[in-house]
Design an enzyme around this catalytic site. Sequence first.
Site, PDB file in Angstrom:
ATOM      1  N   TYR A 170       0.821  -1.220   0.000  1.00  0.00           N
ATOM      2  CA  TYR A 170       0.000   0.000   0.000  1.00  0.00           C
ATOM      3  C   TYR A 170       0.859   1.276   0.000  1.00  0.00           C
ATOM      4  O   TYR A 170       0.399   2.328   0.443  1.00  0.00           O
ATOM      5  CB  TYR A 170      -0.934   0.003   1.196  1.00  0.00           C
ATOM      6  CG  TYR A 170      -2.158  -0.882   1.020  1.00  0.00           C
ATOM      7  CD1 TYR A 170      -3.089  -0.609   0.017  1.00  0.00           C
ATOM      8  CD2 TYR A 170      -2.404  -1.966   1.871  1.00  0.00           C
ATOM      9  CE1 TYR A 170      -4.220  -1.395  -0.149  1.00  0.00           C
ATOM     10  CE2 TYR A 170      -3.544  -2.757   1.709  1.00  0.00           C
ATOM     11  CZ  TYR A 170      -4.453  -2.468   0.699  1.00  0.00           C
ATOM     12  OH  TYR A 170      -5.576  -3.231   0.544  1.00  0.00           O
ATOM     13  N   HIS A 193      -9.854  -6.281  -2.006  1.00  0.00           N
ATOM     14  CA  HIS A 193      -9.081  -5.272  -2.739  1.00  0.00           C
ATOM     15  C   HIS A 193      -9.016  -5.717  -4.192  1.00  0.00           C
ATOM     16  O   HIS A 193      -8.950  -6.909  -4.471  1.00  0.00           O
ATOM     17  CB  HIS A 193      -7.644  -5.177  -2.187  1.00  0.00           C
ATOM     18  CG  HIS A 193      -6.735  -4.399  -3.095  1.00  0.00           C
ATOM     19  ND1 HIS A 193      -6.672  -3.035  -3.080  1.00  0.00           N
ATOM     20  CD2 HIS A 193      -5.905  -4.816  -4.093  1.00  0.00           C
ATOM     21  CE1 HIS A 193      -5.822  -2.635  -4.016  1.00  0.00           C
ATOM     22  NE2 HIS A 193      -5.341  -3.692  -4.641  1.00  0.00           N
ATOM     23  N   GLU A 241       1.111  -4.774  -8.744  1.00  0.00           N
ATOM     24  CA  GLU A 241       0.560  -5.543  -7.618  1.00  0.00           C
ATOM     25  C   GLU A 241       0.707  -7.046  -7.847  1.00  0.00           C
ATOM     26  O   GLU A 241       0.982  -7.797  -6.898  1.00  0.00           O
ATOM     27  CB  GLU A 241      -0.907  -5.173  -7.404  1.00  0.00           C
ATOM     28  CG  GLU A 241      -1.066  -3.744  -6.872  1.00  0.00           C
ATOM     29  CD  GLU A 241      -2.514  -3.342  -6.654  1.00  0.00           C
ATOM     30  OE1 GLU A 241      -2.728  -2.191  -6.230  1.00  0.00           O
ATOM     31  OE2 GLU A 241      -3.424  -4.156  -6.892  1.00  0.00           O
TER      32      GLU A 241
END
Length: 140
Positions: A50, A116, A127
């Site tokens: 994050y 998410h 990611e």
Amino acid sequence: AIERTLSIIKPDAVAKNVIGKIYSRFETNGLKIVAAQMRQLSQAEAEGFYAVHRERPFFADLVKFMTSGPVMIQVLEGEGAILKNRELMGATDPKKAAPGSIRADFAESIDANAVHGSDAPETAAVEIAYFFPALSIHSR
Ligand code: CMP
């Protein structure tokens, strides 16, 4: 185009025992699970994942929540997978999430919001690479 996106089932939804129900929504909507791992994230892993939110006021609470229990992390593949997954998830705040979306049905709050999903092709690539080496993705 066929895309890949990173999905995380967060500690609240894992604790609620709804991994299968969420996977079923992916599968019935044309998203294929091509890599998966259950993990307890370390603080460093959650902070790194994050990192774009590091300056936001909710960052510390977000990291604390994401390390509070195991998460289920997967790569989803399919036509328009990034947007499709975001539609299936619903809005970040479950109070604003469309009826029938994952967050409307399984989430409690903007922090404990069940899932998410990557928000764009560039973030999806970053990611996915954060959690999965290329060889651990099985798309055939
Ligand atoms: P996620 O898609 O995992 O990305 C960052 C997370 O921060 C988000 O879901 C929320 O769970 C959490 N969060 C908490 N407060 C906010 C906020 N005000 N705006 C956006 N995200 C928030």
